[in-house]
Write an enzyme that holds these catalytic residues in place. Structure first.
Site, short mmCIF file in Angstrom:
data_model
loop_
_atom_site.label_atom_id
_atom_site.label_comp_id
_atom_site.label_asym_id
_atom_site.label_seq_id
_atom_site.Cartn_x
_atom_site.Cartn_y
_atom_site.Cartn_z
N CYS A 87 14.80 1.12 31.11
CA CYS A 87 14.00 2.14 30.76
C CYS A 87 12.60 1.35 30.46
O CYS A 87 11.57 2.00 30.27
CB CYS A 87 14.25 2.70 29.46
SG CYS A 87 15.73 3.74 30.04
N HIS A 136 7.70 3.83 22.96
CA HIS A 136 8.74 4.14 23.70
C HIS A 136 9.47 5.47 23.17
O HIS A 136 9.73 6.49 23.77
CB HIS A 136 9.90 3.13 23.53
CG HIS A 136 10.84 3.37 24.68
ND1 HIS A 136 10.48 3.49 26.01
CD2 HIS A 136 12.20 3.27 24.67
CE1 HIS A 136 11.85 3.36 26.62
NE2 HIS A 136 12.73 3.53 25.83
N GLU A 144 12.20 1.14 16.43
CA GLU A 144 10.84 0.87 17.04
C GLU A 144 9.78 1.22 15.94
O GLU A 144 8.89 0.37 15.77
CB GLU A 144 10.73 1.60 18.33
CG GLU A 144 9.35 1.42 19.00
CD GLU A 144 8.90 2.39 19.88
OE1 GLU A 144 9.52 3.52 20.20
OE2 GLU A 144 7.99 1.97 20.74
N LYS A 147 7.24 11.29 25.19
CA LYS A 147 8.45 11.87 25.70
C LYS A 147 8.64 13.24 24.82
O LYS A 147 9.57 14.00 25.45
CB LYS A 147 9.52 11.08 25.24
CG LYS A 147 9.53 9.57 26.32
CD LYS A 147 10.60 8.74 26.30
CE LYS A 147 10.60 7.45 26.95
NZ LYS A 147 9.51 6.57 26.51
N HIS A 176 12.71 11.76 28.86
CA HIS A 176 12.79 10.42 29.17
C HIS A 176 12.85 10.14 30.51
O HIS A 176 14.24 10.33 30.87
CB HIS A 176 13.71 9.80 28.36
CG HIS A 176 13.67 8.23 28.43
ND1 HIS A 176 12.86 7.57 29.27
CD2 HIS A 176 14.69 7.26 27.59
CE1 HIS A 176 13.25 6.07 28.96
NE2 HIS A 176 14.34 6.02 28.23
N PHE A 225 17.99 -0.57 28.31
CA PHE A 225 19.46 -0.82 28.20
C PHE A 225 19.43 -2.38 28.94
O PHE A 225 18.63 -2.54 29.83
CB PHE A 225 20.33 -0.28 29.06
CG PHE A 225 20.47 1.14 28.53
CD1 PHE A 225 20.47 1.41 27.10
CD2 PHE A 225 20.94 2.70 29.28
CE1 PHE A 225 20.76 2.89 26.74
CE2 PHE A 225 21.00 3.78 28.60
CZ PHE A 225 21.16 3.87 27.43
#
Lengths: 411, 79
Positions: A166, A306, A317, A335, A340, A399
């Site tokens: 991502c 993010h 985050e 998002k 996403h 990931f």
């Protein structure tokens, strides 16, 4: 010019966006500022535990690319080609007039042509190896998104796909900037593309517990930084930025939308899918990006986070952003609107960050009703907030523990 | 077009999304921008469509739709 003189800035001279918020730059900005989520029930997933996604509305590949061409391309490639054409048009580049050997392509992707793989696996099980299409491999390899875009626009310089899950779209922009810094290219198309909203991929994401299960009200499912968030909404999309050295852009009379002035990357080395609980990797990436730009934490006016809407990401985050940047910056997660789009997310959001700088406006985080009480950051929600944005940051986590951050500034 | 040519034209249009106006009996696969991999794919589909077995490489891009129809007919196509 913002930042230290020796910081290497590249101009964002063109932008292409094909996302759940719309097809085209204006459509995307209008969609973002509306603050309305695009998550909706997905016909392909009817009856499933998670039966909703964010698709690109009204995307008609046959109309946009021609039927026979579209037929030979997986959807993640189709999205990227359309976004690339938009970006070149926005930049005022005509591939008929450039030296293609000086043009590079760097795109992010993670799951490749999973739709083709699923279809051909069924053909294999039903009919044996001879029933498998000879197009299985060329349609599904992840690198094909860069190869096919290069064919479409006649880009004969270096091309590659980067895969940091991502964070791939953000990694692509950082990698493209190096091709311009080294002099290997004069123009680079940087971005990301993803379309993996298939039964197999969605089952896998769902089984990880990564997805929101708000099936009774999908439009409220993607709610970054909200106290009641429960996972992300999977999306498809593509974002492409045309990058050029500032002096080259000026010499041909291009007007940059923004400047990419810093990039940083770091790895958690902690767990395959869970972020480092203290956000050490993303903190290191953010600090590296700021140092690369010759800027300090207090210079940052805006963060396109993010912010996936998963319980773990947003708290990790959000705490990190407050620890590093303090109370100052206006934070958003787009998002909430788009969902996403995995490997495309970072590139789409770099584009959104450039637009926020240009429009002097931070789009709201959709569905944020009550900020997670663990967080002390200033998240924009409800309506766009006007602000002069000299310096903005876009963060991405993937990931694998991949972290990447970009610093964008006004021209 | 004869009946087999018509069926091939229908496959090219419906499955390969080739523009209908471009499909004529004497048009070559090269003119339709079919490469060797797409021709193998076409062979697979014609196998099912006509109950025949076309080997990989039997269809070439110098062939016309009419040539392909003759090949299929020679293999005992069932209509």
């Amino acid at each position: 010019m913002v930042g230290r003189a020796e910081a290497f800035g590249v101009a964002v001279t063109g932008l292409g966006l094909v996302t759940p918020a719309g097809i085209g730059v204006k459509e995307n900005w209008d969609g973002l500022t509306s603050g309305v989520s695009r998550a909706a029930p997905d016909e392909a997933l009817r009856g499933w535990p998670v039966d909703f996604t964010c698709r690109v509305p009204g995307f008609d590949p046959e109309e946009l690319l021609g039927g026979f061409s579209a037929w030979q391309l997986e959807r993640f490639v189709q999205l990227a080609i359309v976004a690339s054409r938009q970006a070149l048009d926005d930049a005022g580049w005509d591939p008929a007039t450039w030296d293609g050997a000086r043009v590079g392509v760097v795109l992010g992707n993670s799951l490749g042509g999973v739709q083709t793989v699923e279809r051909q696996h069924r053909a294999l099980l039903d009919g044996g190896p001879r029933r498998v299409s000879p197009l299985l491999i060329p349609m599904s390899m992840v690198n094909m998104v860069a190869g096919q875009v290069a064919i479409d626009i006649g880009a004969r310089g270096p091309s590659q796909v980067v895969a940091t899950a991502c964070a791939s779209g953000t990694t692509a922009v950082g990698t493209a900037r190096e091709l311009l810094r080294s002099g290997a290219c004069d123009v680079v198309l940087a971005g990301g593309s993803e379309s993996a909203l298939t039964p197999l991929a969605m089952a896998g994401l769902s089984r990880m517990g990564a997805l929101s299960r708000r099936t009774d009200d999908p439009a409220t499912a993607s709610r970054p930084f909200d106290a009641d968030r429960d996972g992300f909404v999977a999306a498809e999309g593509a974002g492409v930025l045309v990058l050029e050295r500032i002096a080259d852009a000026r010499a041909r009379g291009a007007v940059p939308r923004a400047v990419v002035r810093g990039y940083g990357a770091a790895t958690d080395a902690h767990h395959p899918t869970a972020p480092d609980p203290d956000g050490r990797g993303i903190e290191q990436a953010l600090r590296a990006a700021l140092a690369d730009a010759g800027l300090g934490p207090s210079d940052v006016d805006h963060v396109n986070a993010h912010g996936t809407s998963t319980p773990l990401n947003d708290v990790t985050e959000g705490r990190m952003l407050h620890r590093v940047l303090g109370d100052g910056p206006l934070v958003t997660s787009t998002k909430g609107v788009t969902g996403h789009a995995l490997a495309a997310a970072g590139a789409i959001e770099a584009g959104f960050t450039a637009l926020a700088i240009q429009h002097r406006s931070v789009p709201p985080t959709a569905n944020l009703a009550r900020l997670d009480p663990e967080l002390e950051i200033d998240v924009v929600y409800g309506a766009p907030r006007s602000a002069v944005i000299e310096v903005a940051v876009s963060t991405s986590l993937g990931f694998g523990g991949h972290n990447a951050a970009l610093v964008l500034t006004a021209d | 077009m004869n009946a087999i040519e018509e069926r091939i034209a229908e496959v090219l249009s419906a499955q390969f999304k080739v523009e209908r106006a471009a499909i004529e009996p004497d048009v070559t696969f090269a003119a339709l921008r079919f490469d060797s991999l797409v021709l193998i794919e076409l062979g697979l589909i014609l196998d099912t469509e006509f109950g025949v077995e076309i080997d990989d490489g039997e269809l070439t891009n110098e062939m016309t739709i009419s040539d392909a129809a003759e090949l299929v007919a020679a293999k005992g196509a069932s209509l």
